[in-house]
Design an enzyme around this catalytic site. Sequence first.
Site, mmCIF file in Angstrom:
data_model
loop_
_atom_site.group_PDB
_atom_site.id
_atom_site.type_symbol
_atom_site.label_atom_id
_atom_site.label_comp_id
_atom_site.label_asym_id
_atom_site.label_seq_id
_atom_site.Cartn_x
_atom_site.Cartn_y
_atom_site.Cartn_z
ATOM 1 N N THR A 30 0.837 -1.207 0.000
ATOM 2 C CA THR A 30 0.000 0.000 0.000
ATOM 3 C C THR A 30 0.864 1.247 0.000
ATOM 4 O O THR A 30 1.860 1.313 0.730
ATOM 5 C CB THR A 30 -0.872 0.064 1.266
ATOM 6 O OG1 THR A 30 -1.699 -1.071 1.292
ATOM 7 C CG2 THR A 30 -1.722 1.323 1.285
ATOM 8 N N ARG A 43 -13.139 -8.869 -0.044
ATOM 9 C CA ARG A 43 -12.564 -8.158 1.104
ATOM 10 C C ARG A 43 -11.988 -6.799 0.679
ATOM 11 O O ARG A 43 -11.292 -6.688 -0.314
ATOM 12 C CB ARG A 43 -11.468 -9.019 1.722
ATOM 13 C CG ARG A 43 -10.812 -8.417 2.959
ATOM 14 C CD ARG A 43 -9.532 -7.687 2.630
ATOM 15 N NE ARG A 43 -8.802 -7.336 3.841
ATOM 16 C CZ ARG A 43 -7.723 -6.571 3.858
ATOM 17 N NH1 ARG A 43 -7.242 -6.072 2.736
ATOM 18 N NH2 ARG A 43 -7.119 -6.309 4.998
ATOM 19 N N VAL A 44 -12.300 -5.790 1.460
ATOM 20 C CA VAL A 44 -11.741 -4.457 1.265
ATOM 21 C C VAL A 44 -11.039 -4.062 2.556
ATOM 22 O O VAL A 44 -11.589 -4.249 3.646
ATOM 23 C CB VAL A 44 -12.851 -3.439 0.921
ATOM 24 C CG1 VAL A 44 -12.315 -2.023 0.906
ATOM 25 C CG2 VAL A 44 -13.484 -3.784 -0.424
ATOM 26 N N ASP A 89 -8.425 -1.151 4.805
ATOM 27 C CA ASP A 89 -8.616 0.194 5.347
ATOM 28 C C ASP A 89 -8.334 1.297 4.336
ATOM 29 O O ASP A 89 -8.779 2.430 4.506
ATOM 30 C CB ASP A 89 -7.732 0.394 6.582
ATOM 31 C CG ASP A 89 -6.254 0.355 6.249
ATOM 32 O OD1 ASP A 89 -5.869 -0.406 5.337
ATOM 33 O OD2 ASP A 89 -5.474 1.084 6.897
ATOM 34 N N THR A 140 -0.652 2.355 7.269
ATOM 35 C CA THR A 140 -0.362 1.138 6.519
ATOM 36 C C THR A 140 -0.217 -0.016 7.499
ATOM 37 O O THR A 140 0.080 0.207 8.667
ATOM 38 C CB THR A 140 0.925 1.310 5.681
ATOM 39 O OG1 THR A 140 1.112 0.153 4.862
ATOM 40 C CG2 THR A 140 2.138 1.496 6.568
ATOM 41 N N GLY A 141 -0.463 -1.228 7.007
ATOM 42 C CA GLY A 141 -0.329 -2.383 7.892
ATOM 43 C C GLY A 141 -1.493 -3.344 7.736
ATOM 44 O O GLY A 141 -1.952 -3.580 6.618
ATOM 45 N N ASP A 142 -1.946 -3.894 8.879
ATOM 46 C CA ASP A 142 -3.045 -4.852 8.879
ATOM 47 C C ASP A 142 -4.366 -4.081 8.843
ATOM 48 O O ASP A 142 -4.899 -3.671 9.866
ATOM 49 C CB ASP A 142 -2.964 -5.725 10.136
ATOM 50 C CG ASP A 142 -3.978 -6.845 10.128
ATOM 51 O OD1 ASP A 142 -4.982 -6.750 9.389
ATOM 52 O OD2 ASP A 142 -3.781 -7.829 10.862
ATOM 53 N N GLY A 143 -4.895 -3.916 7.633
ATOM 54 C CA GLY A 143 -6.066 -3.071 7.446
ATOM 55 C C GLY A 143 -7.321 -3.566 8.124
ATOM 56 O O GLY A 143 -8.186 -2.768 8.506
#
Lengths: 183, 137
Positions: free
Chosen positions: B1, B29-30, B32, B52-55
């Site tokens: 991202t 799946r969408v 963040d 950014t990261g685990d949305g």
Amino acid sequence: ETFLPLVVNTWPFTNATQAAWAALQSGASAEDSLVIGCSTCETEQCDGSVGYGSNPDERGETTLDAMIMDGDTFAVGAVGDLRRVKNAIGVARAVMRYSDHTLLVGESAGRFAVEMGFKEESLATNHSREMYKQWRKNNCQPNYRQHVTPDPRHNCGPYTPVPPKSLWHYQRKHHDVDRWNHD
Amino acid sequence: TIGMVVIDTSMRVWAGTSTNGMNHKVPGRVGDSPVMGAGSYADSSVGGAAATGDGDIMMRFLPSFRAVIEMEYGASPTEAAQKAMAPIIKHYPQFSGALVAVNRTGHYGAYCHGFSKFGYSVASPAFEKVTVVYVDC
């Protein structure tokens, strides 16, 4: 003391930063500069985490999400689960410019993009096909399903729900989120 | 991202994101990134932020919105990033993510969790060329 103009982005995607910065320096608006910067990452497939050809879903298809926001007017355009269109940030801006909505998703978002002049094309590459193939070969691991059968920790689908016999236990598993696998 | 914040010399703040999301996600799946206030947020009277990261986790806490609000209340960008990430870390100590925050005068900061370190890119009159800034998580 001010340090403007400014471009900041997550991760060491310096070509994207440079593209946005060069656009700003040449007189482009902040909006255009941001779109140019993010589009650069989409084209360059930054780390495989942006743009086409990587991180396919369970069916092997790459889908894209993007958003743009104007801090003056709070106008927002966003797109989720976009399929078969590469320029996701461009489509997000099109949502902002050509509709009164904020977020479009899925197949209909793709249809909107095509109506607005974006090219429809496959987002698959040899790389994404190989990622999918390896995932299948590895019994579909890692896997984001839970409370289903067959056991998603060891098996591919299709899955059907298996409610727990006692209390529901919602526990987010750690899925090796790193520089190459993240939102 | 990629999450990006751009501020021009008139202090107009724009923020945006683009991603292909998590590998092997459930179809539909969408994350963040397209959720305003989660993946990024902009308020020209304050500044902007991008995460950014685990949305799946981050989107539950709207960290970009929180960071901008913290700056509005007087926090520095680094403090704002830390405060925005704190509730996520409290509830999900195993999660991985990072956030960059920028105020309207061009000062910036970041905070991260779960990575060994996090790098973000900056172009500013303060540097001769694009610079990658690293923070230890």
